[in-house]
Design a protein around this motif. Structure first.
Motif, PDB file in Angstrom:
ATOM      1  N   LEU A 153     -58.574   4.617  27.962  1.00 54.54           N
ATOM      2  CA  LEU A 153     -59.021   5.977  27.688  1.00 54.54           C
ATOM      3  C   LEU A 153     -59.970   5.981  26.505  1.00 54.54           C
ATOM      4  CD1 LEU A 153     -55.774   8.060  28.095  1.00 54.54           C
ATOM      5  CD2 LEU A 153     -57.906   8.437  29.314  1.00 54.54           C
ATOM      6  N   GLY A 154     -61.035   6.746  26.657  1.00 53.70           N
ATOM      7  CA  GLY A 154     -61.943   6.868  25.544  1.00 53.70           C
ATOM      8  C   GLY A 154     -61.387   7.766  24.456  1.00 53.70           C
ATOM      9  N   LEU A 155     -60.731   8.846  24.882  1.00 55.22           N
ATOM     10  CA  LEU A 155     -60.153   9.804  23.935  1.00 55.22           C
ATOM     11  C   LEU A 155     -58.631   9.798  24.095  1.00 55.22           C
ATOM     12  CD1 LEU A 155     -62.650  12.763  24.460  1.00 55.22           C
ATOM     13  CD2 LEU A 155     -62.631  11.104  22.579  1.00 55.22           C
ATOM     14  N   THR A 156     -57.940   9.494  23.033  1.00 61.17           N
ATOM     15  CA  THR A 156     -56.470   9.493  23.082  1.00 61.17           C
ATOM     16  C   THR A 156     -55.948  10.311  21.907  1.00 61.17           C
ATOM     17  OG1 THR A 156     -54.499   8.097  23.201  1.00 61.17           O
ATOM     18  CG2 THR A 156     -56.266   7.346  21.763  1.00 61.17           C
ATOM     19  N   ARG A 160     -51.279  16.297  26.086  1.00 62.30           N
ATOM     20  CA  ARG A 160     -52.254  16.390  25.004  1.00 62.30           C
ATOM     21  C   ARG A 160     -53.485  15.512  25.297  1.00 62.30           C
ATOM     22  NH1 ARG A 160     -49.519  14.278  20.271  1.00 62.30           N
ATOM     23  NH2 ARG A 160     -51.366  15.010  19.097  1.00 62.30           N
ATOM     24  N   ILE A 161     -53.229  14.302  25.828  1.00 60.98           N
ATOM     25  CA  ILE A 161     -54.364  13.426  26.179  1.00 60.98           C
ATOM     26  C   ILE A 161     -55.247  14.087  27.235  1.00 60.98           C
ATOM     27  CG2 ILE A 161     -54.978  11.242  27.276  1.00 60.98           C
ATOM     28  CD1 ILE A 161     -52.539   9.983  25.962  1.00 60.98           C
ATOM     29  N   ALA A 162     -54.562  14.683  28.228  1.00 62.19           N
ATOM     30  CA  ALA A 162     -55.316  15.359  29.293  1.00 62.19           C
ATOM     31  C   ALA A 162     -56.137  16.503  28.734  1.00 62.19           C
ATOM     32  CB  ALA A 162     -54.346  15.851  30.358  1.00 62.19           C
ATOM     33  N   ALA A 163     -55.554  17.264  27.798  1.00 65.43           N
ATOM     34  CA  ALA A 163     -56.277  18.400  27.212  1.00 65.43           C
ATOM     35  C   ALA A 163     -57.475  17.916  26.401  1.00 65.43           C
ATOM     36  CB  ALA A 163     -55.325  19.209  26.326  1.00 65.43           C
ATOM     37  N   ARG A 164     -57.313  16.832  25.700  1.00 65.62           N
ATOM     38  CA  ARG A 164     -58.423  16.315  24.892  1.00 65.62           C
ATOM     39  C   ARG A 164     -59.556  15.806  25.779  1.00 65.62           C
ATOM     40  NH1 ARG A 164     -58.522  11.723  20.050  1.00 65.62           N
ATOM     41  NH2 ARG A 164     -60.554  12.400  19.245  1.00 65.62           N
ATOM     42  N   ASN A 165     -59.197  15.307  26.973  1.00 68.06           N
ATOM     43  CA  ASN A 165     -60.219  14.786  27.893  1.00 68.06           C
ATOM     44  C   ASN A 165     -60.697  15.837  28.887  1.00 68.06           C
ATOM     45  OD1 ASN A 165     -60.572  11.591  27.600  1.00 68.06           O
ATOM     46  ND2 ASN A 165     -58.429  12.120  27.137  1.00 68.06           N
ATOM     47  N   GLY A 166     -60.191  17.055  28.721  1.00 70.69           N
ATOM     48  CA  GLY A 166     -60.658  18.153  29.557  1.00 70.69           C
ATOM     49  C   GLY A 166     -60.253  18.030  31.004  1.00 70.69           C
ATOM     50  N   ILE A 167     -59.050  17.532  31.291  1.00 70.96           N
ATOM     51  CA  ILE A 167     -58.583  17.335  32.656  1.00 70.96           C
ATOM     52  C   ILE A 167     -57.105  17.686  32.705  1.00 70.96           C
ATOM     53  CG2 ILE A 167     -57.974  14.913  32.282  1.00 70.96           C
ATOM     54  CD1 ILE A 167     -58.999  14.300  35.091  1.00 70.96           C
ATOM     55  N   SER A 168     -56.564  17.933  33.891  1.00 70.33           N
ATOM     56  CA  SER A 168     -55.144  18.275  33.996  1.00 70.33           C
ATOM     57  C   SER A 168     -54.289  17.023  33.900  1.00 70.33           C
ATOM     58  CB  SER A 168     -54.873  18.971  35.343  1.00 70.33           C
ATOM     59  OG  SER A 168     -54.966  18.029  36.404  1.00 70.33           O
ATOM     60  N   PRO A 169     -53.060  17.155  33.467  1.00 66.21           N
ATOM     61  CA  PRO A 169     -52.169  15.992  33.374  1.00 66.21           C
ATOM     62  C   PRO A 169     -51.985  15.284  34.712  1.00 66.21           C
ATOM     63  CG  PRO A 169     -51.245  17.813  32.141  1.00 66.21           C
ATOM     64  CD  PRO A 169     -52.415  18.364  32.896  1.00 66.21           C
ATOM     65  N   ARG A 170     -51.888  16.028  35.791  1.00 64.93           N
ATOM     66  CA  ARG A 170     -51.686  15.405  37.098  1.00 64.93           C
ATOM     67  C   ARG A 170     -52.896  14.543  37.489  1.00 64.93           C
ATOM     68  NH1 ARG A 170     -48.314  16.384  41.425  1.00 64.93           N
ATOM     69  NH2 ARG A 170     -47.432  18.220  40.388  1.00 64.93           N
ATOM     70  N   ASP A 171     -54.108  15.073  37.218  1.00 61.68           N
ATOM     71  CA  ASP A 171     -55.309  14.335  37.586  1.00 61.68           C
ATOM     72  C   ASP A 171     -55.506  13.094  36.733  1.00 61.68           C
ATOM     73  OD1 ASP A 171     -55.849  16.098  39.590  1.00 61.68           O
ATOM     74  OD2 ASP A 171     -57.233  17.330  38.382  1.00 61.68           O
ATOM     75  N   ILE A 172     -55.230  13.209  35.441  1.00 59.74           N
ATOM     76  CA  ILE A 172     -55.443  12.033  34.595  1.00 59.74           C
ATOM     77  C   ILE A 172     -54.451  10.929  34.928  1.00 59.74           C
ATOM     78  CG2 ILE A 172     -53.960  12.589  32.608  1.00 59.74           C
ATOM     79  CD1 ILE A 172     -56.304  11.711  30.818  1.00 59.74           C
ATOM     80  N   CYS A 173     -53.239  11.331  35.337  1.00 61.26           N
ATOM     81  CA  CYS A 173     -52.254  10.328  35.773  1.00 61.26           C
ATOM     82  C   CYS A 173     -52.727   9.645  37.055  1.00 61.26           C
ATOM     83  CB  CYS A 173     -50.899  10.985  35.979  1.00 61.26           C
ATOM     84  SG  CYS A 173     -50.039  11.397  34.448  1.00 61.26           S
ATOM     85  N   GLU A 222     -53.990  24.260  14.178  1.00 66.68           N
ATOM     86  CA  GLU A 222     -54.991  24.472  13.129  1.00 66.68           C
ATOM     87  C   GLU A 222     -55.639  23.160  12.704  1.00 66.68           C
ATOM     88  OE1 GLU A 222     -55.255  26.335   8.593  1.00 66.68           O
ATOM     89  OE2 GLU A 222     -53.431  26.581   9.808  1.00 66.68           O
ATOM     90  N   LYS A 223     -54.844  22.090  12.743  1.00 66.97           N
ATOM     91  CA  LYS A 223     -55.342  20.805  12.268  1.00 66.97           C
ATOM     92  C   LYS A 223     -56.163  20.061  13.310  1.00 66.97           C
ATOM     93  CE  LYS A 223     -53.711  16.489  10.202  1.00 66.97           C
ATOM     94  NZ  LYS A 223     -52.524  15.730   9.733  1.00 66.97           N
ATOM     95  N   THR A 224     -55.697  20.051  14.570  1.00 65.54           N
ATOM     96  CA  THR A 224     -56.334  19.210  15.596  1.00 65.54           C
ATOM     97  C   THR A 224     -56.906  19.991  16.756  1.00 65.54           C
ATOM     98  OG1 THR A 224     -54.233  18.914  16.769  1.00 65.54           O
ATOM     99  CG2 THR A 224     -54.773  17.311  15.054  1.00 65.54           C
ATOM    100  N   GLY A 225     -56.682  21.266  16.816  1.00 65.50           N
ATOM    101  CA  GLY A 225     -57.219  22.042  17.919  1.00 65.50           C
ATOM    102  C   GLY A 225     -56.199  22.212  19.040  1.00 65.50           C
ATOM    103  N   ARG A 226     -56.735  22.570  20.226  1.00 63.44           N
ATOM    104  CA  ARG A 226     -55.878  22.941  21.367  1.00 63.44           C
ATOM    105  C   ARG A 226     -54.893  21.841  21.733  1.00 63.44           C
ATOM    106  NH1 ARG A 226     -56.535  22.506  27.088  1.00 63.44           N
ATOM    107  NH2 ARG A 226     -55.464  24.213  28.201  1.00 63.44           N
ATOM    108  N   HIS A 227     -55.332  20.582  21.658  1.00 62.53           N
ATOM    109  CA  HIS A 227     -54.447  19.488  22.084  1.00 62.53           C
ATOM    110  C   HIS A 227     -53.411  19.113  21.011  1.00 62.53           C
ATOM    111  CE1 HIS A 227     -57.839  17.506  19.975  1.00 62.53           C
ATOM    112  NE2 HIS A 227     -56.923  16.614  19.587  1.00 62.53           N
ATOM    113  N   GLY A 228     -53.265  19.962  19.972  1.00 61.74           N
ATOM    114  CA  GLY A 228     -52.217  19.718  18.977  1.00 61.74           C
ATOM    115  C   GLY A 228     -50.849  20.234  19.410  1.00 61.74           C
TER     116      GLY A 228
END
Length: 621
Positions: free
Chosen positions: A16-19, A34-47, A121-127
């Motif tokens: 993964l490029g973004l973790t 959280r990984i899926a949110a950071r990569n802009g994809i759903s958890p099911r799709d990233i799996c 507040e610290k990391t954004g939506r994927h926090g």
């Protein structure tokens, strides 16, 4: 993806490029969300893209963790540690301990609102994240921020619910509102105990074998019983009460079986409207034990409660306690004791009072008994005879049995009533001594006991008493009779001077007759005519009143009158001869309607003393 069709040798390494960096205690499904949110994809799709299965990952399958560690560059050991791995039907590994779905719910999105707000507040939506301990339903707050946990509404499906980032986004207003509230949560001793078990494993104590649901159920139900709550709906109990109950239950259970025994004794001793019984005294704790009885982990608690119930409560034969048979009844109700013994409850309590040396208040306050106590009471009762059966065994009259009791030859006892009971041991000893006498010889003059008493005008009670005291002897045993009547007495046995009653107290009519040397019928006639007074007394053996001739009236009678028997004794002459002489002299007797009583005024017979002596001299020649 075309990569799915390549051979293993041709498959390029996927990274993964973004973790993300996991939080301490974060579950793998939350990390993937959280990984899926950071990569802009759903958890099911990233799996799917990386050969994982979102449903399997949510269910905690261990084989998914290695792949996740590789593609996300994560530590496999930490993923395993905080993975809620399924280890049985409805059972999971939770950190370093175990739990069932009763208290651990993977599909519940419970979060600390302050933790979430700080992370957003610290990391954004994927926090937005989910910690493992937040899914343990008996933990109600965040130990760091002292904020109560918030449970977010469920999504349409369970796998959507596992997507904590999406869930938090849907209900951001709920999280933010809860985060703005001042901290009100204070961790309890029970919650600290549970967290320590999750983070470090079970404590080395009596509860070490319990999984979290069992631990919570045991502490909650026992605490409710201690606090007097019925806990009719454990699932809907007020959170504050739940925390209070768990603390109380843990305080007792964590200290071991002795502490539980002391607690159960206190519950048993509580006053209540209903009859004390283990199922009512233990209340919610007993209900939980019944439900958890088949679980191997709770058997040590079941053993302790079972032993206490058998030892301290009334049990019927073949009774089962917590699904187990009772090996031997330790306590029983007086109703059961009555059925087994055939004796009334009141009489049983009086017997127990005697054999256990209890006070009247202690015996009357007994609510139950034990087989040992009942056995002692029945054995003692079996060693007693009533007066009637004693008289039959000894072959004497009931009044003679009373005389033997009064002379100390037979011991007797009362049980709060007028009835007296004789110790069978004394009766058997007396009979054994009679049987042990030598057989009736062919030489010598011997009379049966009854005939000797009649001929010598000596009481059977007196003769037997003298024999038992060793003051007379030579008795032998005859055939054809039983009891004391089998005794034969030497004709010349010396029983000493016959004792005559003295007027030092009120006398029975029979005693008054012996004292005044007149028939008992004459005593009654003198009483009815007013010459002798009488008083009512309670008969200790029958509880009926009987009449006694008063001492004062006897002394007054003696001061004015003399009976024929007294005159004959003083002048040493046969009463019949003296009576004829008095009749010839015209000396009047007392006036008693309906009966001729030979009692005379002292002044009327004073001049006849010389005459009486002359009669004695005449018959002496």
């Amino acid at each position: 993806m075309t990569g799915a069709m390549m051979s293993d040798a041709e498959t390029p390494e996927r990274k993964l490029g973004l973790t993300v960096a996991p939080f301490v205690g974060e579950v793998p499904a939350s990390i993937v969300s959280r990984i899926a949110a950071r990569n802009g994809i759903s958890p099911r799709d990233i799996c799917s893209d990386f050969g994982l299965s979102w449903p399997f990952l949510c269910s905690g399958y261990p084989d998914q963790l290695s792949e996740l560690a590789d593609v996300a560059g994560l530590d496999r050991a930490n993923l395993t540690r905080w993975n809620p791995e399924k280890i049985g039907i409805g059972r999971y590994r939770v950190g370093h301990t175990r739990s069932s779905t009763g208290i651990f719910r993977r599909t519940a999105t419970r979060v600390c609102p302050v933790c979430i707000e700080e992370a957003l507040e610290k990391t954004g939506r994927h926090g937005a994240h989910q910690l493992l301990e937040w899914n343990v339903m008996c933990l109600h707050g965040c130990v760091y921020h002292k904020a109560p946990l918030v449970e977010l509404p469920r999504a349409g499906t369970s796998h959507e619910t596992y997507d904590v980032v999406a869930q938090t986004a849907r209900h951001r207003d709920v999280v933010k509102k809860a985060a703005d509230v001042d901290p009100t949560y204070a961790p309890t001793a029970f919650e600290a105990y549970v967290r320590n078990r999750i983070n470090h494993g079970p404590q080395v104590d009596w509860l070490g074998e319990l999984e979290l649901s069992q631990l919570h159920g045991a502490c909650l139900s026992l605490g409710a019983a201690i606090c007097g709550s019925s806990l009719s709906s454990p699932a809907n109990v007020d959170p504050d009460l739940e925390r209070e109950f768990c603390v109380e239950g843990l305080r007792v259970l964590s200290a071991g079986p002795d502490s539980l025994t002391v607690c159960m004794e206190e519950l048993k001793s509580r006053p209540g409207a209903r009859r004390s019984y283990f199922s009512t005294d233990l209340g919610a704790f007993y209900v939980w034990l019944r439900a958890a009885d088949g679980d191997a982990e709770v058997q040590s608690i079941v053993d302790s409660v079972h032993a206490f119930a058998v030892r301290n409560y009334t049990m019927k034969p073949k009774k089962r306690v917590l699904g187990r048979p009772v090996p031997a009844v330790k306590r029983m109700s007086f109703e059961t004791a009555r059925e087994q013994s055939g004796l009334s409850v009141g009489f049983l309590k009086r017997l127990i009072r005697h054999v256990d040396n209890l006070s009247e208040a202690q015996s009357s306050g007994l609510k139950e008994t034990t087989p040992e106590q009942l056995s002692k009471a029945i054995n003692f009762w079996g060693g007693l005879r009533n007066l009637e059966s004693t008289a039959v065994a000894l072959n004497v009259h009931g009044t003679q049995v009373k005389g033997l009791i009064e002379n100390g030859i037979l011991r007797s006892i009362r049980f709060g009533t007028a009835l007296r009971y004789v110790f069978a041991e004394d009766v058997n000893r007396l009979l054994a001594e009679a049987v042990a006498l030598p057989e009736l010889p062919d030489v010598g003059v011997f009379l049966p006991l009854r005939d000797h008493c009649q001929n010598q005008r000596v009481g059977l009670v007196r003769l037997i008493t003298l024999w038992q005291e060793g003051k007379v002897g030579g008795f032998v045993r005859g055939a054809g009779t039983v009891g004391l009547q089998a005794i034969y007495v030497p004709q010349d046995v010396d029983v000493g001077v016959r004792e005559t009653p003295t007027a030092t107290q009120d006398l029975t009519p029979l005693e008054a007759a012996a004292y005044l040397k007149i028939g008992v019928g004459a005593i009654r006639a003198l009483r009815d005519a007013g010459y002798l007074g009488h008083a009512k007394r309670l008969n200790a053996d029958t509880n009926h009143c009987h009449s006694l001739i008063t001492q004062s009236s006897i002394l007054e009678f003696e001061a004015r009158f003399l009976t024929l028997g007294q005159l004959a004794t003083s002048e040493r002459v046969a009463p019949i001869h003296l009576a004829r002489r008095l009749d010839r002299e015209g000396v009047p007797t007392v006036t008693c309607p309906g009966r001729h009583v030979r009692a005379y005024e002292r002044s009327h017979v004073a001049a006849l003393t010389v005459v009486a002596r002359s009669i004695s001299d005449e018959y002496g020649r």
